[in-house]
Design an enzyme around this catalytic site. Structure first.
Site, mmCIF file in Angstrom:
data_model
loop_
_atom_site.group_PDB
_atom_site.id
_atom_site.type_symbol
_atom_site.label_atom_id
_atom_site.label_comp_id
_atom_site.label_asym_id
_atom_site.label_seq_id
_atom_site.Cartn_x
_atom_site.Cartn_y
_atom_site.Cartn_z
ATOM 1 N N ASP A 20 -1.305 -0.729 6.288
ATOM 2 C CA ASP A 20 -1.741 -0.961 7.373
ATOM 3 C C ASP A 20 -2.696 -1.163 7.828
ATOM 4 O O ASP A 20 -2.397 -0.549 9.411
ATOM 5 C CB ASP A 20 -2.662 1.192 7.241
ATOM 6 N N ASP A 56 0.802 -1.332 -0.054
ATOM 7 C CA ASP A 56 -0.433 0.138 0.012
ATOM 8 C C ASP A 56 0.874 1.239 0.662
ATOM 9 O O ASP A 56 1.875 1.087 0.281
ATOM 10 C CB ASP A 56 -0.517 -0.330 1.262
ATOM 11 N N ASP A 104 -6.630 -1.690 4.871
ATOM 12 C CA ASP A 104 -6.225 -2.973 3.496
ATOM 13 C C ASP A 104 -6.381 -4.174 3.937
ATOM 14 O O ASP A 104 -5.468 -5.528 3.721
ATOM 15 C CB ASP A 104 -4.449 -2.719 3.718
#
Length: 524
Positions: free
Chosen positions: A416, A222, A420
């Site tokens: 995180d 991410d 996600d």
């Protein structure tokens, strides 16, 4: 046998050390007096006093005072962390300097420390696929050894040896070939390795991630809060002050880093925030709220489209100029009309480049999958030397990209742990670079405390060492037995042979050697 058992006990040192961090007593304010009680008897909401040099007995927030706290038991970082009013502190950490009054939020078996100890124990008791293979081989090996022992007895009888001598050789074969070392080879490596990872701030919740991580082809990241610091700042605002105040009021209930940045920026400019009458979030798009009767939205193009608004050409062109420089743009919609936008910048983490380089050296293909605009994602990818990237993805779309990548090979996804969650769950190995303390609820097979991206490379490194250690243990255990069975069977008698009691000692020594090799992981 005593030495063998003693060394096996040492493999669990890491989890015992963690369990011992919890102090037995706590100093609690009850009425007008400070009373010393058992730490497990402290109730949430009570105020606990911690003096310099003492361990903190509860999880909670600093109510009063300031000091430096050693959190190395959880994070692996040796430097103490400064704490002030409003900061979170954890049970088991040590107050190096100062005095703190802490309002307890979790106590006893509900603390972060207790959660970590429980999850580490569960992980240490799990079985890897290599261990299941070793168990199947051991099952066949046991019958093979029994056959060799029977053949040894029959051969010596056929050669005219006394029954007692034939029996001695047969028993020596059975004793020396006991597959104890085979049974210990992988579990001990896992116990020591998982414990060592916990000491370094890596919580391995699913030990199968150790093997899967080494077989993976892709490492997907991410962007916001993972590759970048996750503490963005507003660098430019285009629009009127009233729209900014409404947007900040809408974002005030959001914990998203972009929302926090907008609120801080608006307050610094003197904006007065109002309590939203209605509020909702749209993951990967933005937030929606009703403030002082106005319908307000702040987010990307998908949110603007969803609210039935259009972005004026002039505003779009100006926003694209900032995007081309790698910034994130969030549009402000008020009552169906775009009234402005904020430009947000987020610095790449210091450790990100080093982690990317290490993963490349180990042969992984790197990918970025982000909800941010594709141009901003492309800039970060370019600066880090990552060739493959996806932008503008919702949490569900991130999970779909992960599933597509899995068709080509295993995927490690690093996010995180909140937005996600779908992607973390879809990957072969999910690594949550988390800043919270609800580790049991974090999505992902591995949780990295305090959001340190460098720990991701440490996880891969310690996984490599665990598997290397386990494979060496298995090889040694097989080689040891294979070498000693012919001697125990009397193949070299009378020059070299093993009596049953010496065979027992040799068998114990094989277990000790496997244990010693596993203990080397304590220095990994």
């Amino acid at each position: 046998r005593y030495v063998e058992i003693l060394m096996k006990l040492r493999t669990g040192d890491a989890v015992r050390k963690l369990a011992q961090l919890q102090p037995p007593k706590a100093r609690v304010k009850r009425g007008d007096e400070w009373v010393e009680v058992k730490a497990s008897e402290v109730k949430p909401g009570e105020v606990v006093e911690v003096r310099e040099g003492e361990k903190i007995p509860v999880d909670g927030y600093v109510d009063e005072g300031a000091g430096a706290v050693d959190e190395s038991a959880f994070t692996g970082e040796p430097l103490p962390v400064e704490k002030k009013a409003g900061d979170l502190v954890l049970a088991g950490t040590v107050l190096i300097k100062g005095r703190l009054l802490i309002r307890a939020t979790r106590t006893g078996g509900a603390t972060y420390l207790a959660e970590v100890v429980k999850l580490v124990r569960q992980a240490q008791n799990a079985r890897l696929s290599i261990q299941r293979l070793a168990d199947r081989v051991s099952g066949v090996f046991t019958w093979a050894v029994m056959g060799v022992a029977t053949a040894t007895f029959a051969a010596w009888i056929a050669l005219g040896a006394p029954v007692w001598q034939a029996l001695m050789f047969a028993v020596a074969v059975l004793v020396v070939a006991c597959p104890c070392a085979l049974g210990l080879a992988t579990p001990l490596a896992v116990v020591v390795g998982v414990g060592r990872a916990a000491e370094k701030g890596l919580l391995i919740k699913n030990p199968e991630a150790i093997e899967k991580a080494l077989r993976a082809k892709f490492v997907a990241f991410d962007k916001t809060g993972t590759l970048t610091a996750g503490a963005p700042k507003v660098v430019k605002y285009v629009g009127d002050e009233h729209a900014l105040a409404l947007a900040a009021s809408a974002e005030a209930k959001s914990s998203h880093p972009l929302g926090v940045a907008v609120v801080e920026f608006a307050i610094k400019r003197g904006a007065k925030l109002a309590e939203p009458e209605a509020y909702d979030t749209f993951p990967g798009m933005g937030v929606y709220a009703k403030v002082n009767g106005a319908v307000v939205g702040i987010g990307n193009e998908k949110l603007v489209e969803g609210m039935g608004a259009e972005i004026p050409g002039e505003i779009r062109r100006e926003a694209e100029r900032y995007r081309a420089e790698g910034y994130t743009v969030a549009y402000i919609v008020v009552d169906g009309r775009v009234r402005g936008f904020v430009v947000v910048g987020d610095e790449i983490r210091q450790e990100a480049r080093d982690v990317v380089e290490r993963l490349k050296r180990w042969g992984y293909q790197l990918v970025i999958i982000s909800g941010d605009h594709e141009v901003a994602v492309a800039k970060v990818a370019e600066r880090l030397g990552i060739g493959k990237y996806y932008g503008g993805k919702t949490p569900d779309e991130k999970a779909e990209v992960v599933k597509e990548l899995r068709k080509e090979g295993g995927v490690i996804f690093i996010g995180d742990g909140i937005n996600d969650a779908p992607a973390l769950a879809s990957a072969d190995v999910g690594i949550a670079v988390a800043t919270g303390t609800e580790v049991a609820k974090e999505a992902g097979d591995v949780v990295v405390r305090r959001g340190d991206l460098s720990k991701v490379a440490e996880f891969i490194d310690i996984s490599r060492k665990i598997m290397k250690n386990a494979k060496f243990n298995l090889f040694w255990a097989f080689a040891y037995n294979a070498a000693l069975i012919p001697i125990a069977a009397g193949l070299f008698y009378p020059t070299l042979y093993l009596r049953p009691e010496l065979a027992g000692l040799a068998m114990a020594l094989s277990s000790i050697s496997v244990t010693i090799n596993s203990l080397r992981l304590k220095r990994a």
